[in-house]
Write an enzyme that holds these catalytic residues in place. Structure first.
Site, short mmCIF file in Angstrom:
data_model
loop_
_atom_site.label_atom_id
_atom_site.label_comp_id
_atom_site.label_asym_id
_atom_site.label_seq_id
_atom_site.Cartn_x
_atom_site.Cartn_y
_atom_site.Cartn_z
N ARG A 20 0.75 -1.42 -0.04
CA ARG A 20 -0.16 -0.04 -0.04
C ARG A 20 0.86 0.95 -0.07
NH1 ARG A 20 -3.03 -4.20 2.16
NH2 ARG A 20 -5.07 -4.06 1.31
N THR A 66 10.96 -4.07 1.11
CA THR A 66 10.20 -4.92 1.93
C THR A 66 10.62 -6.38 1.85
OG1 THR A 66 8.08 -5.32 2.83
CG2 THR A 66 8.11 -4.91 0.43
N LYS A 70 15.00 -7.16 3.17
CA LYS A 70 15.53 -5.90 4.18
C LYS A 70 16.68 -6.38 4.70
CE LYS A 70 11.09 -4.39 5.89
NZ LYS A 70 10.32 -4.01 7.15
N ASN A 91 14.98 -0.35 5.28
CA ASN A 91 13.69 -0.45 4.65
C ASN A 91 13.66 0.64 3.74
OD1 ASN A 91 13.12 1.29 6.30
ND2 ASN A 91 11.25 0.81 6.87
N ASP A 106 11.18 1.53 10.53
CA ASP A 106 10.02 0.91 11.12
C ASP A 106 9.88 1.43 12.78
OD1 ASP A 106 9.13 -0.38 8.94
OD2 ASP A 106 10.43 -2.15 9.26
N THR A 158 8.85 -20.12 18.08
CA THR A 158 10.16 -20.82 18.03
C THR A 158 10.99 -20.26 19.05
OG1 THR A 158 9.82 -20.98 15.64
CG2 THR A 158 11.97 -21.68 16.35
N ARG A 161 14.64 -18.42 18.59
CA ARG A 161 14.57 -17.07 17.69
C ARG A 161 14.45 -16.14 18.94
NH1 ARG A 161 11.10 -16.07 12.59
NH2 ARG A 161 12.64 -14.45 11.99
N TYR A 223 -2.34 -4.95 10.15
CA TYR A 223 -3.37 -3.97 9.86
C TYR A 223 -4.38 -4.32 8.75
CZ TYR A 223 -0.23 -2.93 6.09
OH TYR A 223 0.48 -3.04 4.95
N GLY A 244 -2.22 -1.43 13.60
CA GLY A 244 -0.98 -1.34 12.91
C GLY A 244 -0.94 -0.51 12.12
P1 ATR Z 1 8.51 -10.09 10.09
O1 ATR Z 1 9.53 -9.33 9.35
O2 ATR Z 1 6.95 -9.46 9.62
O3 ATR Z 1 8.58 -9.83 11.61
P2 ATR Z 1 8.90 -12.73 10.18
O4 ATR Z 1 10.37 -12.41 10.37
O5 ATR Z 1 8.66 -13.87 9.19
O6 ATR Z 1 8.26 -11.63 9.55
O7 ATR Z 1 8.24 -13.23 11.59
C1 ATR Z 1 6.90 -13.62 11.65
C2 ATR Z 1 6.74 -13.66 13.10
O8 ATR Z 1 5.22 -14.36 13.35
C3 ATR Z 1 7.69 -14.79 13.89
O9 ATR Z 1 7.80 -14.45 15.22
C4 ATR Z 1 7.02 -16.12 13.61
O10 ATR Z 1 7.26 -16.88 14.56
P3 ATR Z 1 8.32 -18.08 14.41
O11 ATR Z 1 9.66 -17.49 14.79
O12 ATR Z 1 7.90 -19.25 15.36
O13 ATR Z 1 8.24 -18.54 12.78
C5 ATR Z 1 5.61 -15.76 13.99
N1 ATR Z 1 4.57 -16.37 13.54
C6 ATR Z 1 3.99 -16.67 12.07
N2 ATR Z 1 2.92 -17.61 12.06
C7 ATR Z 1 2.91 -17.93 13.36
C8 ATR Z 1 2.06 -19.03 14.06
N3 ATR Z 1 1.18 -19.60 13.41
N4 ATR Z 1 2.11 -19.19 15.37
C9 ATR Z 1 3.00 -18.36 16.09
N5 ATR Z 1 3.85 -17.48 15.64
C10 ATR Z 1 3.59 -17.28 14.34
#
Ligand code: ATR
Length: 286
Positions: A20, A66, A70, A91, A106, A158, A161, A223, A244
């Site tokens: 957007r 994006t 990044k 970004n 951001d 996870t 992380r 958002y 958001g």
């Molecule tokens: P961004 O740059 O938008 O932060 P990202 O690096 O892909 O995107 O991170 C996405 C986040 O959403 C991560 O914290 C991810 O958790 P994991 O590290 O376990 O993958 C979280 N996320 C995505 N889908 C999820 C789900 N179904 N349940 C819990 N956490 C989720």
């Protein structure tokens, strides 16, 4: 409109069709009567380095970057801002004296939106809980620490992380087990969802926030929809909430200023324009 050459900027990602940003920058170009354009450019990962080399050359003044570029943008820059260095991702790109510069707006976007939607939030926010440990979480962690939040806990599906993010962020940041988040909520002044849970097409964030103190603020960076189930739940419970969309709007302003020389303002008209686009693409869901 001036008679000078048309200035170009763009956003690039892979995919990019959902972005957007052209609505936002197009609105500002129009409002400030700048002879410029802002387009979407789809760049596959293999072509990103060559794309970056072209930024600031010819009429392309700069670019937003994006997902998934990044981190690659960060690595390719000759110089980065302090925020980009802290976050480890870029970004916003531009060129100065022949050097490719990168910023990460951001964190600033998040903080400005917090100030707009929950004025004075800093004074009350001594302890925050961040859900997620991806790129958005890194930016928000930087914003929270820069804003003076004393303690930030990070929980992620996870755990490794979240642990890695917390360990690299200093003594004010701690790892939080995802399974115990609901109990932890009783201690926090600010809850921020940075995961994609709750986004249209994804699962809901199944979280019972009943132990949150009434003064606590709930923020969500999702958002689409404009108001997630998490924010609806928080509103029903009387919390202040922060959506958001404002982060997206505010993160765009510094890039526009660098490329086009005018600091633009996030107006109610701009917000309404982007909200209408989100609503149109979510079948009316807010
Ligand atoms: P961004 O740059 O938008 O932060 P990202 O690096 O892909 O995107 O991170 C996405 C986040 O959403 C991560 O914290 C991810 O958790 P994991 O590290 O376990 O993958 C979280 N996320 C995505 N889908 C999820 C789900 N179904 N349940 C819990 N956490 C989720």
């Amino acid at each position: 409109m001036t008679g000078a050459a048309r200035l170009r900027a763009c956003v690039t990602g892979w995919p990019i069709s959902h972005s957007r940003s052209p609505i936002i920058h197009g609105y500002w170009l129009n409002r400030h009567r700048i002879n410029g354009s802002y387009e979407k450019i789809a760049t596959p990962p293999a072509d990103f380095a060559s794309f970056a080399r072209g930024v600031g050359v010819g009429d392309l003044r700069g670019a937003n970057v994006t997902v998934p570029h990044k981190e690659a943008a960060f690595a390719l820059c000759d110089r980065v801002t302090e925020a980009a260095r802290a976050i480890g991702a870029v970004n916003t790109l531009w060129r100065e004296d022949g050097l490719l510069w990168g910023d990460n707006t951001d964190a600033e976007g998040f903080a400005r939106n917090m100030e707009e939607e929950a004025p004075g939030w800093r004074e009350g926010a001594r302890s925050a809980l961040v859900l997620g440990a991806g790129g958005a979480a890194r930016a928000i962690l930087h914003a929270l620490l820069s804003s003076g939040v004393e303690r930030v806990a990070i929980a992620n599906r996870t755990p490794d992380r979240a642990r890695a993010l917390a360990e690299g962020a200093g003594s004010r940041v701690a790892f939080q087990d995802w399974r115990d988040v609901e109990t932890k909520l009783g201690e926090v002044d600010l809850l921020v969802n940075t995961t994609s849970l709750g986004m249209s097409g994804q699962s809901e964030l199944a979280l019972d926030i009943s132990v949150l103190a009434p003064r606590a603020i709930v923020a969500d960076i999702v958002y689409v929809p404009l108001r997630t189930a998490l924010l609806e739940q928080a509103l029903r419970r009387g919390h202040r909430v922060v959506g958001g969309l404002g982060m997206l709007l505010h993160q765009a302003a510094p890039g526009f200023e660098r490329w086009f020389g005018v600091r633009p303002v996030v107006t109610p008209d701009l917000r309404a324009l982007v909200e209408a686009d989100v609503i149109a693409h979510t079948g009316g869901a807010r």
